[in-house]
Design an enzyme around this catalytic site. Structure first.
Site, PDB file in Angstrom:
ATOM      1  N   GLU A 259      -4.428  -5.354   4.580  1.00 34.50           N
ATOM      2  CA  GLU A 259      -3.379  -4.374   4.254  1.00 34.50           C
ATOM      3  C   GLU A 259      -3.929  -3.521   3.122  1.00 34.50           C
ATOM      4  O   GLU A 259      -3.930  -3.940   1.964  1.00 34.50           O
ATOM      5  CB  GLU A 259      -2.092  -5.085   3.817  1.00 34.50           C
ATOM      6  N   CYS A 293       1.782   1.974  -1.690  1.00 35.52           N
ATOM      7  CA  CYS A 293       0.785   2.175  -0.621  1.00 35.52           C
ATOM      8  C   CYS A 293       1.335   3.087   0.448  1.00 35.52           C
ATOM      9  O   CYS A 293       0.598   3.872   1.039  1.00 35.52           O
ATOM     10  CB  CYS A 293       0.362   0.836  -0.035  1.00 35.52           C
TER      11      CYS A 293
HETATM   12  P1  NAD Z   1      -7.582  -4.243  -5.669  1.00 33.16           P
HETATM   13  O1  NAD Z   1      -8.325  -4.084  -4.385  1.00 33.16           O
HETATM   14  O2  NAD Z   1      -8.220  -3.796  -6.915  1.00 33.16           O
HETATM   15  O3  NAD Z   1      -7.178  -5.781  -5.897  1.00 33.16           O
HETATM   16  C1  NAD Z   1      -6.392  -6.488  -4.970  1.00 33.16           C
HETATM   17  C2  NAD Z   1      -6.602  -7.973  -5.198  1.00 33.16           C
HETATM   18  O4  NAD Z   1      -7.926  -8.320  -4.851  1.00 33.16           O
HETATM   19  C3  NAD Z   1      -6.403  -8.439  -6.637  1.00 33.16           C
HETATM   20  O5  NAD Z   1      -5.667  -9.643  -6.620  1.00 33.16           O
HETATM   21  C4  NAD Z   1      -7.816  -8.676  -7.115  1.00 33.16           C
HETATM   22  O6  NAD Z   1      -7.938  -9.641  -8.128  1.00 33.16           O
HETATM   23  C5  NAD Z   1      -8.483  -9.156  -5.849  1.00 33.16           C
HETATM   24  N1  NAD Z   1      -9.941  -9.029  -5.825  1.00 33.16           N
HETATM   25  C6  NAD Z   1     -10.724  -8.177  -6.523  1.00 33.16           C
HETATM   26  N2  NAD Z   1     -12.034  -8.362  -6.203  1.00 33.16           N
HETATM   27  C7  NAD Z   1     -12.056  -9.342  -5.268  1.00 33.16           C
HETATM   28  C8  NAD Z   1     -13.106  -9.966  -4.539  1.00 33.16           C
HETATM   29  N3  NAD Z   1     -14.385  -9.631  -4.674  1.00 33.16           N
HETATM   30  N4  NAD Z   1     -12.775 -10.931  -3.638  1.00 33.16           N
HETATM   31  C9  NAD Z   1     -11.483 -11.280  -3.465  1.00 33.16           C
HETATM   32  N5  NAD Z   1     -10.448 -10.735  -4.126  1.00 33.16           N
HETATM   33  C10 NAD Z   1     -10.735  -9.765  -5.024  1.00 33.16           C
HETATM   34  O7  NAD Z   1      -6.192  -3.503  -5.415  1.00 33.16           O
HETATM   35  P2  NAD Z   1      -5.000  -3.258  -6.449  1.00 33.16           P
HETATM   36  O8  NAD Z   1      -5.427  -2.211  -7.418  1.00 33.16           O
HETATM   37  O9  NAD Z   1      -4.501  -4.555  -6.964  1.00 33.16           O
HETATM   38  O10 NAD Z   1      -3.876  -2.696  -5.486  1.00 33.16           O
HETATM   39  C11 NAD Z   1      -3.737  -1.338  -5.172  1.00 33.16           C
HETATM   40  C12 NAD Z   1      -4.200  -1.070  -3.768  1.00 33.16           C
HETATM   41  O11 NAD Z   1      -3.471  -1.908  -2.853  1.00 33.16           O
HETATM   42  C13 NAD Z   1      -3.915   0.351  -3.334  1.00 33.16           C
HETATM   43  O12 NAD Z   1      -4.984   0.856  -2.586  1.00 33.16           O
HETATM   44  C14 NAD Z   1      -2.686   0.187  -2.448  1.00 33.16           C
HETATM   45  O13 NAD Z   1      -2.507   1.230  -1.532  1.00 33.16           O
HETATM   46  C15 NAD Z   1      -2.973  -1.113  -1.791  1.00 33.16           C
HETATM   47  N6  NAD Z   1      -1.748  -1.706  -1.248  1.00 33.16           N
HETATM   48  C16 NAD Z   1      -1.624  -1.816   0.113  1.00 33.16           C
HETATM   49  C17 NAD Z   1      -0.461  -2.344   0.641  1.00 33.16           C
HETATM   50  C18 NAD Z   1      -0.300  -2.496   2.131  1.00 33.16           C
HETATM   51  O14 NAD Z   1       0.576  -3.240   2.543  1.00 33.16           O
HETATM   52  N7  NAD Z   1      -1.092  -1.847   2.973  1.00 33.16           N
HETATM   53  C19 NAD Z   1       0.567  -2.765  -0.197  1.00 33.16           C
HETATM   54  C20 NAD Z   1       0.411  -2.628  -1.566  1.00 33.16           C
HETATM   55  C21 NAD Z   1      -0.755  -2.099  -2.080  1.00 33.16           C
END
Ligand code: NAD
Length: 515
Positions: A259, A293
């Site tokens: 997602e 998002c």
């Molecule tokens: P992010 O990708 O920076 O982090 C998301 C999660 O991944 C965090 O918990 C982080 O600690 C973890 N993470 C980071 N590096 C990792 C790795 N190497 N391996 C595993 N996990 C790791 O995203 P964010 O800044 O927390 O969230 C914002 C993004 O999420 C935006 O792009 C937004 O559009 C998207 N989003 C999508 C949806 C959807 O349903 N499609 C919903 C909400 C947010």
């Protein structure tokens, strides 16, 4: 003396009080802070690979008991969980406000949606996933055929910070309802909310406490969860991190749900209710400080309505005020770095000829409501996810051009169509390259539990919510049972030579007449 609420406990040194978090405490800790004030909301352990593996092992044992409860047993416990959340809604909303920065009222809305999904998932799991007979067909007419959807075991959930309750619950609720245990790694920006949810689960469902556990930490903890042997990894976050998650999960062929981000567009057609479209566009773009998002980031309005639409949007945007008080329209950016992204997109758009009609200022973590016109389609503000309270508006010849530009983006999460014609709107919605589209509203699909949620392209794949969301956390299991033996068994070396000739003749009669 009054007992401390969960939120108050989390306010002190959270690591020792928040459900399972304390059980695997490691030497290293991190703080989560209030984006408006900088005050520490909680201190949490950074769970390393060993702690994550231990938690997943505990969840594996719990998963067996959870699966054995059956649909009715799980439904009863999911009902207790949502009852607990509903009774403590303000307490949780207060924590979301302090840790994420969004207004209390928006947090209430978010929690309400999550509770509704919990209710739907719990009450529909049996119907969607339970055992059923399917037609066995001509070739297996002497057998019965059975289909059911079995749980995967332990599902790992990695979540973002922007909707710290609603977004992960889209995976957690559906995975639990499908019979899996869940290990959840919340964002390092909202660990207190994640820990609160796990503590709430333990309080509401004490006899299956380990079926839902939380590990805290940064990307390294998330990466460890990817490698911990879970049955599936449900990731919500950015596309760059999604790629890393997929690569880590590929090592063990762990299936993934992605997602990811969006760049959702609104199309405003000639016959649209312009005032309603403008009102929805401003809310869709700027609520939650644009950190949504499925937020509206760009609008394509036809020549016929463009001027009126721009006038309505600018008037409404001017009325909005960011802040951390109860009357503020939206809060600060949750992450300081997100304000830099907004600034970069603004600079890029204006350097390329875009005009800022409203706002355009970034003051610390507060971004003013911002309306941009004339930004080229190639500028970052139009192409990339901004995740701020900004909106670009472009004039297009007609709705066809609007759709073409909408679909030209690499993302494909959701979008909206405003049109006075039901048939025209449905046609545009169907042809929009996205997982979800709202007609004459924004974001509504997210509040319909029966509808699947997920994207295409850079927005990811797989679905949460609805029947597809339940099936996402299962494996289809096919079973046949022989009812009686036929005189000739085609799947035996003992079959007579003429049996397959007879079969070919029958197939010729049944299928051969079709041209
Ligand atoms: P992010 O990708 O920076 O982090 C998301 C999660 O991944 C965090 O918990 C982080 O600690 C973890 N993470 C980071 N590096 C990792 C790795 N190497 N391996 C595993 N996990 C790791 O995203 P964010 O800044 O927390 O969230 C914002 C993004 O999420 C935006 O792009 C937004 O559009 C998207 N989003 C999508 C949806 C959807 O349903 N499609 C919903 C909400 C947010």
């Amino acid at each position: 003396m009054r007992a401390m609420s969960l939120a108050e406990q989390l306010d002190t040194v959270t690591a020792s009080t928040a459900g399972t978090v304390d059980r695997h405490a490691t030497a290293q800790t991190f703080e989560s802070t209030n984006p408006a004030t900088g005050a520490v909301v909680g201190v949490f352990p950074v769970h390393d690979a060993a702690a994550v593996a231990e938690t997943v092992e505990q969840a594996r044992a719990a998963a067996l008991a959870w699966a054995d409860l059956g649909h009715d047993g799980r439904r009863a416990r999911l009902t207790a969980f949502r009852g607990y959340l509903a009774r403590r809604m303000h307490e949780l909303a207060d924590l979301v406000h302090r840790e994420n920065g969004k207004p209390h009222a928006d947090a209430i809305l978010e929690i309400t949606l999550a509770i509704d999904h919990l209710a739907w998932a719990g009450s529909h799991a049996r119907k969607v996933l339970g055992p059923r007979r399917v037609p066995a067909g001509l070739l297996a007419a002497n057998h019965t055929a059975h289909l059911e959807y079995r749980p995967l075991g332990v599902v790992g959930v990695i979540g973002p910070w922007n909707y710290p309750v609603f977004t992960p619950m889209g995976s957690i609720a559906y995975a639990l309802a499908a019979g899996n245990a869940v290990v959840f790694k919340p964002s390092e920006h909202t660990p207190a909310v994640g820990a609160w949810l796990a503590a709430a689960w333990r309080a509401a469902v004490p006899d299956a406490a380990d079926a839902f556990q939380v590990v805290t930490g940064d990307g390294s903890t998330g990466a460890a969860l990817c490698r911990a042997g879970v049955g599936k990894l449900a990731f919500t976050g950015s596309a760059p991190t999604g790629r890393k998650v997929m690569a880590a999960c590929a090592e063990t062929l762990t299936p993934v749900l992605m997602e990811l981000g969006g760049k959702d567009a609104m199309i405003v057609d000639d016959d649209a209710d312009v005032a309603a479209a403008a009102d929805a566009a401003v809310w869709g773009a700027m609520s939650n400080a644009g950190q949504t998002c499925i937020g509206i980031e760009r609008v394509y309005a036809t020549e016929a309505v463009y001027d009126r639409f721009v006038a309505e949007v600018t008037a409404k945007a001017r009325d909005l005020r960011p802040g951390s008080d109860d009357d503020a329209a939206y809060g600060p950016m949750t992450m300081a770095s997100q304000a830099d992204v907004v600034r970069r997109h603004l600079d890029d758009a204006t350097a390329a000829g875009g005009r800022v009609l409203v706002g355009g200022t970034v003051d610390g973590r507060y971004v003013s409501p911002t309306v941009i016109v004339d930004a080229p389609e190639t500028s970052a503000a139009v192409c990339e996810e901004t995740f701020g309270p900004t909106i670009t508006i472009a004039k297009v010849r007609d709705a066809e051009e609007a759709l073409e530009r909408t679909n030209a983006n690499a993302h494909g999460l959701a979008g909206a169509v405003y049109s006075g014609s039901r048939a025209r709107a449905m046609d545009l919605a169907r042809r929009m390259r996205s997982g979800m589209t709202s007609i004459n509203s924004v974001l509504t699909f997210a509040s319909v539990p029966a509808l699947p949620f997920g994207g295409v392209g850079e927005s990811g794949f797989g679905r949460i919510h609805g029947e597809d969301g339940l099936k996402e956390f299962t494996r289809a299991k096919a079973i046949t049972r022989k009812r009686f033996s036929l005189p000739v068994d085609l799947m035996s070396f003992g079959r007579p030579a003429q049996a397959t000739d007879a079969l070919a003749r029958v197939m010729g009669i049944v299928h051969g007449r079709h041209r």
